[in-house]
Design a protein around this motif. Structure first.
Motif, PDB file in Angstrom:
ATOM      1  N   GLU A  65       0.952  -1.178   0.047  1.00  0.00           N
ATOM      2  CA  GLU A  65       0.089   0.068   0.163  1.00  0.00           C
ATOM      3  C   GLU A  65       0.789   1.233   0.042  1.00  0.00           C
ATOM      4  N   ASP A  66       2.169   1.090   0.230  1.00  0.00           N
ATOM      5  CA  ASP A  66       2.987   2.125   0.375  1.00  0.00           C
ATOM      6  C   ASP A  66       4.108   2.471  -0.817  1.00  0.00           C
ATOM      7  N   TYR A  67       4.425   1.246  -1.228  1.00  0.00           N
ATOM      8  CA  TYR A  67       5.516   1.324  -2.318  1.00  0.00           C
ATOM      9  C   TYR A  67       5.283   0.090  -3.315  1.00  0.00           C
ATOM     10  N   GLN A  68       6.090   0.306  -4.356  1.00  0.00           N
ATOM     11  CA  GLN A  68       6.242  -0.809  -5.443  1.00  0.00           C
ATOM     12  C   GLN A  68       7.685  -0.839  -5.546  1.00  0.00           C
ATOM     13  N   LEU A  69       8.208  -1.945  -5.587  1.00  0.00           N
ATOM     14  CA  LEU A  69       9.477  -2.136  -5.934  1.00  0.00           C
ATOM     15  C   LEU A  69       9.589  -3.398  -7.029  1.00  0.00           C
ATOM     16  N   ILE A  70      10.195  -2.881  -8.152  1.00  0.00           N
ATOM     17  CA  ILE A  70      10.506  -3.651  -9.410  1.00  0.00           C
ATOM     18  C   ILE A  70      12.042  -4.349  -9.028  1.00  0.00           C
ATOM     19  N   LEU A  71      12.104  -5.445  -9.088  1.00  0.00           N
ATOM     20  CA  LEU A  71      13.356  -6.111  -8.580  1.00  0.00           C
ATOM     21  C   LEU A  71      13.744  -6.729  -9.831  1.00  0.00           C
ATOM     22  N   VAL A  72      14.986  -6.420 -10.194  1.00  0.00           N
ATOM     23  CA  VAL A  72      15.738  -6.921 -11.466  1.00  0.00           C
ATOM     24  C   VAL A  72      16.749  -7.952 -11.022  1.00  0.00           C
ATOM     25  N   ASP A  73      16.549  -9.200 -11.198  1.00  0.00           N
ATOM     26  CA  ASP A  73      17.461 -10.328 -10.584  1.00  0.00           C
ATOM     27  C   ASP A  73      18.670 -10.358 -11.771  1.00  0.00           C
ATOM     28  N   THR A  74      19.566  -9.810 -11.461  1.00  0.00           N
ATOM     29  CA  THR A  74      20.721 -10.046 -12.492  1.00  0.00           C
ATOM     30  C   THR A  74      21.587 -11.440 -12.515  1.00  0.00           C
ATOM     31  N   PRO A  75      22.041 -11.829 -13.632  1.00  0.00           N
ATOM     32  CA  PRO A  75      22.981 -12.924 -13.586  1.00  0.00           C
ATOM     33  C   PRO A  75      24.356 -12.752 -12.706  1.00  0.00           C
ATOM     34  N   GLY A  76      24.779 -13.821 -12.168  1.00  0.00           N
ATOM     35  CA  GLY A  76      26.011 -13.596 -11.246  1.00  0.00           C
ATOM     36  C   GLY A  76      27.114 -13.085 -12.214  1.00  0.00           C
ATOM     37  N   LEU A  77      27.388 -11.995 -11.314  1.00  0.00           N
ATOM     38  CA  LEU A  77      28.731 -11.197 -11.844  1.00  0.00           C
ATOM     39  C   LEU A  77      29.919 -11.694 -11.718  1.00  0.00           C
ATOM     40  N   HIS A  78      30.609 -11.804 -12.686  1.00  0.00           N
ATOM     41  CA  HIS A  78      31.995 -12.752 -12.680  1.00  0.00           C
ATOM     42  C   HIS A  78      32.836 -12.120 -13.588  1.00  0.00           C
ATOM     43  N   ARG A  79      34.084 -12.564 -13.470  1.00  0.00           N
ATOM     44  CA  ARG A  79      35.021 -12.075 -14.548  1.00  0.00           C
ATOM     45  C   ARG A  79      34.600 -12.962 -15.587  1.00  0.00           C
ATOM     46  N   PRO A  80      34.603 -11.948 -16.949  1.00  0.00           N
ATOM     47  CA  PRO A  80      34.340 -12.665 -18.222  1.00  0.00           C
ATOM     48  C   PRO A  80      35.558 -14.037 -18.621  1.00  0.00           C
ATOM     49  N   ARG A  81      34.818 -15.003 -18.811  1.00  0.00           N
ATOM     50  CA  ARG A  81      35.461 -16.109 -19.424  1.00  0.00           C
ATOM     51  C   ARG A  81      35.262 -16.521 -20.779  1.00  0.00           C
ATOM     52  N   THR A  82      34.081 -16.869 -21.104  1.00  0.00           N
ATOM     53  CA  THR A  82      33.646 -16.837 -22.721  1.00  0.00           C
ATOM     54  C   THR A  82      32.795 -15.602 -22.935  1.00  0.00           C
TER      55      THR A  82
END
Ligand SMILES: Nc1nc2c(ncn2[C@@H]2O[C@H](COP(=O)(O)OP(=O)(O)OP(=O)(O)O)[C@@H](O)[C@H]2O)c(=O)[nH]1
Length: 342
Positions: A65-82
């Motif tokens: 009733e007070d707020y709306q949160l839109i959650l963006v679930d990102t992929p695991g951030l890691h050092r690029p390999r491929t």
């Protein structure tokens, strides 16, 4: 005057209502998907005990009733390999640029490592975006350990996010035991702007159903093969449509002068799903199909049950297994397996 009314909440579009975008980040296995699910209360992101199952940006919406949160679930951030790894990091960077606040998930039962520091470095480039440290899996450690962990996390923020003034907040949470999940939501809500609701209430996720269906099939397929097929499996939903199916129910009853059979026709909705499971090699194709297609049938049955739960209709699922060689490294193949949006 005595006020018997329930406390007043700002209407959805009234001043005081807050709405905005939040991104949960953290290294693989930090608990982002599980926390997203706990916050949203429905299965929108896929969790697993193996890192990096979350390939898509999946959004869940918390509406109060007070707020709306839109959650963006990102992929695991890691050092690029491929190439896929690099694309994931680009995607994470892009996602983060448009959010109001970031929740950094740091598991309570693991020490802060180079992976975490790598992510905090990325976050330090985000100007004006508050970073809230969420110490996840709090149930896995003692109170004393949790206290120490919070101090370490605070020190990490002070050191690496000095320009931000450190982490905006520190919240221990356990998605598993529902410890402080609500607190996480209210804390995050403090960092989104005053705004009317951005999505209607019944829209728990704005991710296309096809993407979620593909994720469910992928999860069902990976269940038995986490070690053999870690990242070499992708699912594309090629066609999905809803139709009405004639259902004929027959009933036997005693009509006095003998048994009668009556038939009744009803209409029931059914969703037809045609999907392809992509693997990299013929040998993997054989594994996924199994002897006399037994494995594929198991995957199908498992996935169908989950998809029926998601869509709320009966589901007809047609699964094909296809080979897209080395798709992780080849942009053309990546587009073919549904990464055209990257
Ligand atoms: N005990 C406990 N385990 C948790 C909690 N949250 C997550 N887990 C477990 O930690 C593992 C990883 O959780 P996920 O939510 O898939 O992690 P993630 O950060 O989304 O992982 P990626 O998709 O690899 O980026 C799973 O086995 C979860 O069951 C928690 O609050 N308590």
């Amino acid at each position: 005057m005595n006020d018997h009314h329930a406390p007043q909440h700002p209407a959805d579009n009234a001043p005081g209502y807050r709405a905005g975008f939040i991104s949960l980040v953290g290294r693989p296995n930090a608990g982002k998907s599980t926390l997203t699910n706990a916050l949203v209360g429905t299965k929108v992101a896929i969790t697993s005990s193996k890192p990096q199952t979350t390939r898509r940006v999946l959004r869940g919406i918390i509406s109060t009733e007070d707020y709306q949160l839109i959650l963006v679930d990102t992929p695991g951030l890691h050092r690029p390999r491929t190439l896929l790894g690099e694309k994931l990091n680009d995607l994470v960077a892009e996602t983060l640029a448009g959010v109001d606040a970031v929740g950094l998930c740091l598991p309570a039962d693991e020490t802060i490592g180079p992976g975490d520091r790598f992510i905090v470095t990325q976050l330090s480039y985000l100007k004006d975006t508050p970073v809230i440290a969420l110490v996840t899996k709090a149930d896995k450690v003692t109170k004393q350990h949790l206290g120490e962990k919070l101090l370490h996390v605070q020190a990490l923020g002070d050191e690496m996010l000095a320009e931000h003034g450190g982490f905006a907040e520190l919240v221990p949470v356990s998605a598993l035991t529902d410890f402080q999940v609500d607190t996480v939501a209210t804390v995050l809500a403090n960092y989104v702007p005053e705004s009317p609701k951005l999505y209607p209430d019944d829209e728990l996720t704005d991710e296309a159903d096809t993407v979620m269906v593909a994720e469910l099939i992928r999860e069902a397929a990976l269940e038995d093969f986490r070690d053999e097929l870690p990242h070499s499996l992708a699912v594309v939903v090629e066609e999905m449509s809803l139709r009405e199916r004639d259902e004929e129910t027959t009933a036997q009853h005693d009509a006095g002068d003998g048994q009668r059979t009556s038939r009744r026709h009803t209409k029931a909705p059914i969703t037809d799903v045609y999907a392809a499971i992509y693997v990299e090699r013929d040998s993997q194709k054989a594994i996924v199909i199994g002897t006399k297609a037994a494995q594929l049938r198991t995957i199908g049955a498992r996935a169908r049950a989950e998809i029926e739960k998601l869509l709320g209709t009966k589901v007809y699922l047609d699964l094909r297994v296809k080979v897209a060689k080395e798709w992780q490294r080849d942009p053309k193949q990546m587009r073919r397996v549904g990464f055209e949006d990257l």
